[in-house]
Design an enzyme around this catalytic site. Sequence first.
Site, PDB file in Angstrom:
ATOM      1  N   ASN A   1      19.204  16.024-109.307  1.00 35.85           N
ATOM      2  CA  ASN A   1      20.298  15.861-109.294  1.00 35.85           C
ATOM      3  C   ASN A   1      20.716  16.975-110.754  1.00 35.85           C
ATOM      4  O   ASN A   1      21.179  16.767-111.994  1.00 35.85           O
ATOM      5  CB  ASN A   1      21.025  14.592-109.371  1.00 35.85           C
ATOM      6  CG  ASN A   1      20.917  13.828-108.765  1.00 35.85           C
ATOM      7  OD1 ASN A   1      20.116  13.050-108.889  1.00 35.85           O
ATOM      8  ND2 ASN A   1      21.291  13.517-107.471  1.00 35.85           N
TER       9      ASN A   1
ATOM     10  N   HIS B   1      14.146  24.692-100.746  1.00 28.30           N
ATOM     11  CA  HIS B   1      13.956  26.077-100.230  1.00 28.30           C
ATOM     12  C   HIS B   1      12.986  25.524 -99.456  1.00 28.30           C
ATOM     13  O   HIS B   1      13.560  26.655 -97.689  1.00 28.30           O
ATOM     14  CB  HIS B   1      13.160  27.058-101.533  1.00 28.30           C
ATOM     15  CG  HIS B   1      14.327  27.411-102.444  1.00 28.30           C
ATOM     16  ND1 HIS B   1      15.472  28.067-102.490  1.00 28.30           N
ATOM     17  CD2 HIS B   1      14.581  26.974-103.946  1.00 28.30           C
ATOM     18  CE1 HIS B   1      16.432  28.540-103.801  1.00 28.30           C
ATOM     19  NE2 HIS B   1      15.726  27.718-104.711  1.00 28.30           N
TER      20      HIS B   1
ATOM     21  N   LYS C   1       9.598  14.062-102.659  1.00 29.56           N
ATOM     22  CA  LYS C   1       9.089  15.131-103.729  1.00 29.56           C
ATOM     23  C   LYS C   1       8.342  15.580-104.873  1.00 29.56           C
ATOM     24  O   LYS C   1       7.591  16.140-104.981  1.00 29.56           O
ATOM     25  CB  LYS C   1      10.523  15.884-103.952  1.00 29.56           C
ATOM     26  CG  LYS C   1       9.878  18.207-104.216  1.00 29.56           C
ATOM     27  CD  LYS C   1      11.671  18.076-104.041  1.00 29.56           C
ATOM     28  CE  LYS C   1      12.237  18.027-105.990  1.00 29.56           C
ATOM     29  NZ  LYS C   1      13.130  18.279-106.434  1.00 29.56           N
TER      30      LYS C   1
END
Length: 229
Positions: free
Chosen positions: A43, A151, A131
């Site tokens: 974030n 991405h 992730k």
Amino acid sequence: MENKLQKQKLARIASLLKKKYGAVEHTPEDPLEVLVGTILSQNTSDKNSEKAFLNLKKAVKNFKDLLSMPPGKIASLIKAGGLSNIKEKRIRESLEMLRRRDPSFSLSFLVQKDSEQAMKFLSSLPGVGDKTAACVLLFSFSLPVMPVDTHVFRIGKRTGVIPERASLKKAHNIFSEIIPAEYRDVLDLHVNLITHGREVCKAVNPACPKCVIRPLCDYYNKLKQDAAS
Ligand code: SF4
């Protein structure tokens, strides 16, 4: 799309991107630094998380020593990255759990597991999602897992490697299924996808005419079809 076709498409994308951007020079990174760095990157912008990370690096030699800091100290050092109290809590709890599992903090027990088990263990740490877990396994231990950042997620969807409506969780699962266990070029592919996402396949106005993977891209092929009809 069948898994086999997705695998073939991903392999061709990997090869075209490697031709364009080259192979990545990489020295395995300290797993605690990757873990903490990825928690810090949640974030916030790259610039702010980097600032927070460097402040921690200046404060301790080894990130396991963050556990010796008084409460609130980590938060004050990582303030630039935002959500500093939450991130301090995540960092402390994750390091505590790792210490219980491996007091040396080498995390070498992870490479004795297969990627799926290692992902499962790391994802069970507080504030550590797919992730972050994948970043630790890929950048520290070169295990063949793909961290799905913004991405990778966007290009995966546009090219059709992952379905248009896939959630992040689903995207992680698909990449895990289609990346072969013996595949050793995930790091190149991951970094090249990020470069491609920043330079060519941007979120807004992707530069399709100069994109080397356009023949494989569902989004581009649909644009072409629409223009022709
Ligand atoms: S063709 Fe366009 S949408 Fe497809 S990957 Fe390339 S830049 Fe992205």
